[in-house]
Design a protein around this motif. Structure first.
Motif, mmCIF file in Angstrom:
data_model
loop_
_atom_site.group_PDB
_atom_site.id
_atom_site.type_symbol
_atom_site.label_atom_id
_atom_site.label_comp_id
_atom_site.label_asym_id
_atom_site.label_seq_id
_atom_site.Cartn_x
_atom_site.Cartn_y
_atom_site.Cartn_z
ATOM 1 N N SER A 389 0.801 -1.227 0.000
ATOM 2 C CA SER A 389 0.000 0.000 0.000
ATOM 3 C C SER A 389 0.832 1.275 0.000
ATOM 4 N N VAL A 390 2.068 1.202 0.486
ATOM 5 C CA VAL A 390 2.874 2.425 0.621
ATOM 6 C C VAL A 390 3.635 2.698 -0.675
ATOM 7 N N ARG A 391 3.417 3.886 -1.221
ATOM 8 C CA ARG A 391 4.042 4.267 -2.488
ATOM 9 C C ARG A 391 5.336 5.036 -2.265
ATOM 10 N N THR A 392 5.333 5.985 -1.347
ATOM 11 C CA THR A 392 6.485 6.861 -1.124
ATOM 12 C C THR A 392 6.650 7.097 0.374
ATOM 13 N N VAL A 393 7.897 7.124 0.826
ATOM 14 C CA VAL A 393 8.189 7.382 2.234
ATOM 15 C C VAL A 393 9.061 8.628 2.322
ATOM 16 N N ILE A 394 8.635 9.561 3.143
ATOM 17 C CA ILE A 394 9.365 10.818 3.313
ATOM 18 C C ILE A 394 9.851 10.905 4.753
ATOM 19 N N LYS A 395 11.185 11.072 4.909
ATOM 20 C CA LYS A 395 11.808 11.110 6.239
ATOM 21 C C LYS A 395 12.506 12.452 6.396
ATOM 22 N N ARG A 396 12.095 13.236 7.372
ATOM 23 C CA ARG A 396 12.632 14.588 7.593
ATOM 24 C C ARG A 396 12.684 15.395 6.295
ATOM 25 N N GLY A 397 11.620 15.255 5.518
ATOM 26 C CA GLY A 397 11.522 16.055 4.300
ATOM 27 C C GLY A 397 12.249 15.492 3.099
#
Lengths: 402, 402
Positions: A389-397
């Motif tokens: 289900s997860v397409r993109t992961v953003i970590k601290r921008g």
């Protein structure tokens, strides 16, 4: 750790967990979020979004806070698939032990592994859990059980996190089990832990954990370890009431533990004690799923007002599970949480269980840790349990995965 | 369909399902398999493998027959995540229907979709299930419920399979539910189905299926549809005893159905009837998992000597599940099959349920449909329920995914 600036636009459904918005999840529809230098600076209607240099169009899909997994044992070597199969074929615990299974086999394999082997194995796991949306993960030691090996596990945990831009919260779990060289002498092992191992491991960890249960450490032994941990600056948390009503939940409340984890065997007094002490209940539905045992009383804990978090318990013996979306599905379908409760517990609940007030919600000032789904709603995390289900992961921008 | 020639070498553990070898799975260790022009031509010890132009080194990992999924409804439009969430929040079936849920909502969305939309949605699903190791899949109509739309669904099923080199077995399921335009007139709908729809759909299908259950079609109505299907050359199979002890399993035995599917509500007489008729029990653990209902009696069916197959039941209402490795995990952890039973049922069992004797095993003459795992053992399919265990998929000797 590096930080970035990015603005997410065209979010169909934004889960904020903001208590000042409506409902448990504080949903905003048709939303946008701006992140500058790793922190959230703006949350609101897509139509009002400030101009930004770097934007990502979310195509009308759902956006959530990054998952916070507050309970893993993911630095280990070896494999216990054989033990798993024996259990499914109906063999007893004694037969499995006689065939070389159990936690001691993981301790042996982990001690025997080179630093490179341990790091490679841990890196594979953190890459996969990160791609599935986890942005902060707790990692415990506990397969070393001596000074050198416990330090090595904590060092690998830190290295794995920094290699992939994932926040790792390290926990010292020297009191995971009594190692074979101390067989029958648990009190002597507790002496060794508190006098020799803890002082050198404490600088590498934030929390001190104990497996307080029947067949593991008694309440008195657990209290000694947790108090020693406090003296070395480590905040207590513990494995409690997994195998039996062993007094762990009450001990967690007594010592002011930030979390009590597992809680398969609790009564209403235990729930009241956790509620009164503000201890977070960390529930691990993948364990009951993998062991074919009843799930802990998640809905009752929610109803009583205890703060509930969800974790994978990633480990080779009782839950070889890495990803939080799957845990959300199990929490709904196996434990009976609503999708809203499960999503909150997998994000804000996990942050609470680690004492990290700056994440698990999408509010101005919070960390810019977000996941963009391939779906229009957080419900799909449980509705499609075998879909990525997860397409993109953003970590601290920064876009770190997907 | 195109075929290829390839030799797999350095297989650590080969699951053959060959009854002439030891154990249910006929395991060969340190093995190799040769495929020529889409058929298996050689199986044996890696040391003795004949020379080949095209080889794939399996790195000591496990190789299995491709999965055969004998029960899906994967051509559909729309989404029922809202209904799913309502169920988890404790709403009743009546409340969900009142909010526009249920199978009729999928029929409406599917009828309203363009051919391109339906094909795109189906293609996404077959690509994902193929990447997870399915090499043959049954696809049912049943969300059209009129002549034009049932034909359209069967055409999309065939197109989706040929686009990705996947064998699709089409099943006519006009008797899935009574469409709204025939509300209260189920017998009239059966007349329409058998006189108008079946004659034109039969050339596009291999099987005829009926949802024989409480609230769906009676035993008498089901018998009429299945007999009419036979007259048009379609072999019978049916949805039986999912919702209630509705006589479906006995009807399956009576009409010589190749399979009876679901079987959540069966007694020992039903099991004996299936055993006597040689009907395959197709069990769908993802449905009970998604609905939070008890699993069917898989271990009892195995013990009684009934042939058991496993399927996804991929559909938007009761099991939004696409991949067979996840079904194997659920069959072990939720239904109580051993890993060996689950793997056999997901490969050879599925082939039996579709009457396809040429697949689901790794023997000379069988189709060259194989999956290479990222792991050393088939046990890992259940041991790591959220890990993408399948590395490479080979269909008729061609690498099609991974």
């Amino acid at each position: 750790m590096k930080t970035g600036s990015i603005t997410l636009t065209n979010i169909g459904q934004l889960v904020t967990n903001d208590p000042e918005r409506d409902g448990l999840l504080g949903i905003v529809e048709d939303a946008a979020v701006a992140i500058e230098d790793g922190r959230i600076t703006w949350v609101g209607d897509a139509a009002d979004v400030p101009e930004a240099a770097i934007t990502q169009d979310c195509d009308g899909q759902a956006v959530l806070p990054g998952f916070v997994d507050p309970h893993t044992h993911l630095v280990f070597a070896g494999d216990r698939a054989g033990e798993f199969a024996r259990r499914l074929r109906g063999e007893s615990y004694e037969q499995i032990m006689a065939a070389g299974g159990g936690i001691q086999s993981t301790v042996q394999a982990t001690r025997a592994a080179t630093l490179g082997e341990l790091t490679d194995a841990a890196l594979g796991r953190v890459r996969r859990l990160q791609a599935a949306g986890t942005t902060t993960v707790e990692i415990k030691s506990g397969y070393g059980l001596d000074l050198e090996n416990e330090k090595r596990l904590l060092a690998v945990a830190a290295a794995a996190g920094s290699a992939v831009a994932l926040d790792v919260v390290p926990t010292f779990l020297g009191a995971h089990t009594v190692p074979e060289e101390f067989a029958g002498a648990a009190d002597d092992y507790v002496d060794y832990l508190t006098e020799v191992v803890l002082p050198e491991c404490a600088p590498l960890a934030r929390f001190c954990d104990v497996f307080c249960d029947e067949g593991a450490f008694t309440v008195d032994q657990s209290r000694r370890v947790l108090e020693a941990g406090k003296q070395h600056g480590l905040s207590p948390r513990l494995h409690a009431n997994q195998l039996a009503p062993s007094g762990g939940a009450q001990l967690a409340a007594e010592v002011g533990a930030i979390s009590a984890d597992h809680l398969d065997h609790i009564d209403d007094d235990d729930i009241a004690a956790l509620r009164a002490s503000g201890t977070v209940a960390v529930l691990l539905p993948g364990v009951s799923f993998s062991l074919r045992t009843p799930q802990p009383r998640g809905p009752d804990l929610w109803e009583a007002g205890v703060t509930v978090a969800l974790g994978t318990d990633c480990n080779p013996g009782t839950a070889n599970i890495e990803t939080m979306p799957f845990v959300v599905a199990l929490a709904c379908l196996e434990m009976g949480l609503t999708p809203e409760q499960a999503v909150w517990s997998a994000t804000r609940g996990g942050a609470r269980a680690l004492g990290l007030e700056d994440r698990g919600q999408v509010t101005v000032g919070a960390r810019g840790d977000l996941v963009v789904l391939r779906e229009a709603s957080y419900v799909h995390l449980a509705y499609r349990p075998d879909f990525p289900s997860v397409r993109t992961v953003i970590k601290r921008g920064l876009v770190t995965a997907g």
